[in-house]
Design a protein around this motif. Sequence first.
Motif, short mmCIF file in Angstrom:
data_model
loop_
_atom_site.label_atom_id
_atom_site.label_comp_id
_atom_site.label_asym_id
_atom_site.label_seq_id
_atom_site.Cartn_x
_atom_site.Cartn_y
_atom_site.Cartn_z
N CYS A 26 2.66 9.14 5.20
CA CYS A 26 2.49 10.00 4.04
C CYS A 26 3.86 10.59 3.62
O CYS A 26 3.92 11.67 3.03
N ALA A 27 4.92 9.87 3.97
CA ALA A 27 6.30 10.28 3.65
C ALA A 27 6.65 11.66 4.19
O ALA A 27 7.44 12.39 3.60
N SER A 28 6.05 12.01 5.34
CA SER A 28 6.30 13.31 5.94
C SER A 28 6.85 13.17 7.35
O SER A 28 6.43 12.28 8.11
N LYS A 29 7.75 14.06 7.71
CA LYS A 29 8.22 14.13 9.10
C LYS A 29 7.03 14.40 10.01
O LYS A 29 6.97 13.94 11.15
N MET A 30 6.05 15.15 9.48
CA MET A 30 4.86 15.50 10.26
C MET A 30 4.16 14.26 10.81
O MET A 30 3.65 14.27 11.92
N LEU A 31 4.13 13.17 10.02
CA LEU A 31 3.42 11.96 10.43
C LEU A 31 4.37 10.78 10.67
O LEU A 31 3.93 9.62 10.68
N HIS A 59 0.84 -1.20 0.00
CA HIS A 59 0.00 0.00 0.00
C HIS A 59 0.87 1.25 0.00
O HIS A 59 1.82 1.35 0.78
N LYS A 60 0.49 2.19 -0.83
CA LYS A 60 1.12 3.51 -0.75
C LYS A 60 0.92 4.02 0.68
O LYS A 60 -0.16 3.83 1.26
N ASP A 61 1.93 4.67 1.24
CA ASP A 61 1.86 5.07 2.65
C ASP A 61 0.94 6.28 2.89
O ASP A 61 1.09 7.01 3.87
N ILE A 62 -0.03 6.44 2.00
CA ILE A 62 -1.05 7.48 2.16
C ILE A 62 -2.34 6.85 2.71
O ILE A 62 -3.22 7.56 3.16
N LEU A 103 2.24 -6.41 2.54
CA LEU A 103 3.69 -6.55 2.75
C LEU A 103 4.27 -5.33 3.46
O LEU A 103 5.21 -5.45 4.24
N GLY A 104 3.72 -4.17 3.15
CA GLY A 104 4.25 -2.96 3.77
C GLY A 104 3.69 -1.71 3.12
O GLY A 104 2.77 -1.77 2.30
N LYS A 105 4.28 -0.58 3.52
CA LYS A 105 3.82 0.73 3.08
C LYS A 105 4.92 1.35 2.20
O LYS A 105 6.07 1.41 2.61
N THR A 106 4.50 1.80 1.03
CA THR A 106 5.52 2.25 0.08
C THR A 106 5.78 3.75 0.14
O THR A 106 4.92 4.55 0.50
N ASN A 107 6.99 4.07 -0.27
CA ASN A 107 7.48 5.44 -0.30
C ASN A 107 6.69 6.26 -1.34
O ASN A 107 6.08 5.71 -2.25
N MET A 108 6.74 7.55 -1.19
CA MET A 108 5.93 8.44 -2.04
C MET A 108 6.46 9.86 -1.88
O MET A 108 7.27 10.12 -1.00
N ASP A 109 6.01 10.76 -2.73
CA ASP A 109 6.30 12.17 -2.47
C ASP A 109 5.52 12.60 -1.24
O ASP A 109 4.39 12.13 -1.00
N GLU A 110 6.10 13.49 -0.46
CA GLU A 110 5.47 13.91 0.79
C GLU A 110 4.03 14.41 0.53
O GLU A 110 3.82 15.31 -0.30
N THR A 122 10.45 14.31 -2.93
CA THR A 122 10.08 15.16 -1.79
C THR A 122 9.82 14.34 -0.53
O THR A 122 9.44 14.89 0.50
N SER A 123 10.05 13.02 -0.59
CA SER A 123 9.82 12.17 0.58
C SER A 123 10.78 12.51 1.71
O SER A 123 11.98 12.68 1.49
N PHE A 124 10.26 12.53 2.95
CA PHE A 124 11.10 12.70 4.14
C PHE A 124 12.07 11.54 4.27
O PHE A 124 13.14 11.66 4.87
N TYR A 125 11.71 10.39 3.71
CA TYR A 125 12.53 9.18 3.83
C TYR A 125 13.50 9.00 2.66
O TYR A 125 14.06 7.92 2.49
N GLY A 126 13.67 10.03 1.88
CA GLY A 126 14.62 9.97 0.77
C GLY A 126 13.96 9.51 -0.51
O GLY A 126 12.87 8.93 -0.50
N PRO A 127 14.64 9.78 -1.63
CA PRO A 127 14.05 9.45 -2.93
C PRO A 127 14.00 7.95 -3.19
O PRO A 127 14.77 7.18 -2.62
N VAL A 128 13.09 7.55 -4.06
CA VAL A 128 13.04 6.18 -4.57
C VAL A 128 13.83 6.16 -5.87
O VAL A 128 13.84 7.15 -6.61
N LYS A 129 14.50 5.04 -6.15
CA LYS A 129 15.26 4.90 -7.40
C LYS A 129 14.42 4.11 -8.40
O LYS A 129 13.72 3.18 -8.03
N ASN A 130 14.58 4.47 -9.67
CA ASN A 130 13.88 3.73 -10.73
C ASN A 130 14.59 2.40 -10.96
O ASN A 130 15.80 2.38 -11.20
N PRO A 131 13.87 1.27 -10.88
CA PRO A 131 14.52 -0.03 -11.06
C PRO A 131 15.18 -0.19 -12.43
O PRO A 131 16.06 -1.03 -12.60
#
Lengths: 95, 484
Positions: B88-93, B75-78, B116-123, B132-141
Amino acid sequence: MSLDKTDVEKIAHLARLAIDEQAIPAYAKDLTNIFNLVEQLTTVDTADITPMAHPLDANQRLRADEVTEANQRELFQAIAPKTEAGIYLVPQVIE
Amino acid sequence: MHTKTLSELSTSLHKGDVSSVELTQHYLDRIRTHNNQLNAYITVCEDEALEQARAADQKIQQKTAGKLTGIPLAHKDIFCTKGVRTSCASKMLDNFIAPYNATVVDRVNTAGMVTLGKTNMDEFAMGSSNETSFYGPVKNPWDNARVPGGSSGGSAAAVAAKLAPVATGTDTGGSIRQPASLCNLTGLKPTYGRISRYGMIAFASSLDQAGPLARSAEDAALLLNEMAGFDTLDSTSVERDVPDYTATLKDSIVGLKIGLPKEYFSEGLDPHVAATIEAAIKTYETLGATIKDITLPNTSLAVPTYYVVAPAECSSNLSRMDGVRFGHRCDDPKDLLDLYQRSRGEGFGEEVKRRIMTGTYALSSGYYDAYYLKAQQCRRLISNDFQQAFSDIDVIMGPTTPTTAFKLGDKTDDPISMYLADIYTISTNLAGLPALSIPAGFVKGLPVGLQIIGNYFEEARLLNVAHSYQQATDWHKKSPLYFE
């Protein structure tokens, strides 16, 4: 149009956002660019065009006036930054 | 195991060739091996996933399982997930453990799927590159120096690298279709209101819509079957029956009328991308479709309209993040104003602040008519263009994005250039129409997506049109070498 330091400070205050003093010129530049992009809308004739609030022009659905939510205060306050006796705490507002 | 389609996985599970626990463990192992390289997941739910998998295995043994029971997804972490961090890929949450499930999460749980888990996204879903993710960018496979697209970049990278068979995403201005295009996936944004927004952290409420990211139209149809449906908890959810999206996949497309908007093939479109899209459209002609040139004359208004409507709605939606009831709170606030301002100033990243301020200004006293009202009027003009076009065509086709995946850092200093990456996808959100992106070929080893737009509630037709192409081509079966 062009937004300056005072505009940015005013907007940040309205948005309740603390922003770094050094970042203000960059915000002023970015917001100016965004509103200059938006500016082209002013050239469009929209007289008699009804604003589109909902893509399907749906109406607000109504429901029976019945209690549907159980009280989950403890669950919700478990993730709150600061609570006491079931209330959320913030800095003192009234002397 | 990870190369199988959802249907194949379902058959294997039901025949007892593999258990859901084994399948889930296999994906958890792949995530452990590859996630560091891609940063696709923010949170991996190992214990919860294995527990769900055990329950799924029981259902399968008791013959009470559905088609997707036991199949893992991300699931997208939204999407709020009860008891699991929903950032939501934010320090706020960063510290936000959702106290309830989003309806989408509840629905796939009921279907027996395994998270399986929650996926990274733009904040807060604000971005087109996942930078713009607080957790750093995702790389293109496909190329780790490039972006996977955004905002559903983690979901796209996870599915493309086979770290999940399928994933959920959300699309406010192209956030499912653009990463699908950049990562060689099938990604569908349904009609506004088709999938419940309840528990999906709001960005721009009149535009936000959830949808599947998958490796084929068939897989997307299977997940959409579970995601779609009326929900009383979402006041804009549409009360309308959900068809079985797999039932019409194989229908003939002979006689399908395809419209090509000239505005989607003009300045700014990479010529190699254009050639790839033209080749895909030729394939549709050989499949029996007819082509018509059309015009969507107000296309140039889409980006400026969007950058009023979306920030205005986001500035309102994000006002709930105030450091009082949940989320980040600053240390030692001296008064209430200081609490609000510093909690928000510290909790939000640069792009989110930029959009909140854009929206705040657009909605501030004296400017409402000039900006928000005007934009909502322009929005209707854009929508009218589509209805005019659909009077004598069935679907609209064009590129999903003007270029293939760009390099990390390429557009971070210039917000406007980033906004223009969504130039072909934004209009459909403003109009509320369904649209999908499917793999259509490669330019210099990077995927190109074909966008197909349909009229309201024509998701089944879009998936049928996409499936027909995927029966005639194998672009969607290509996967990044390192992750095979």
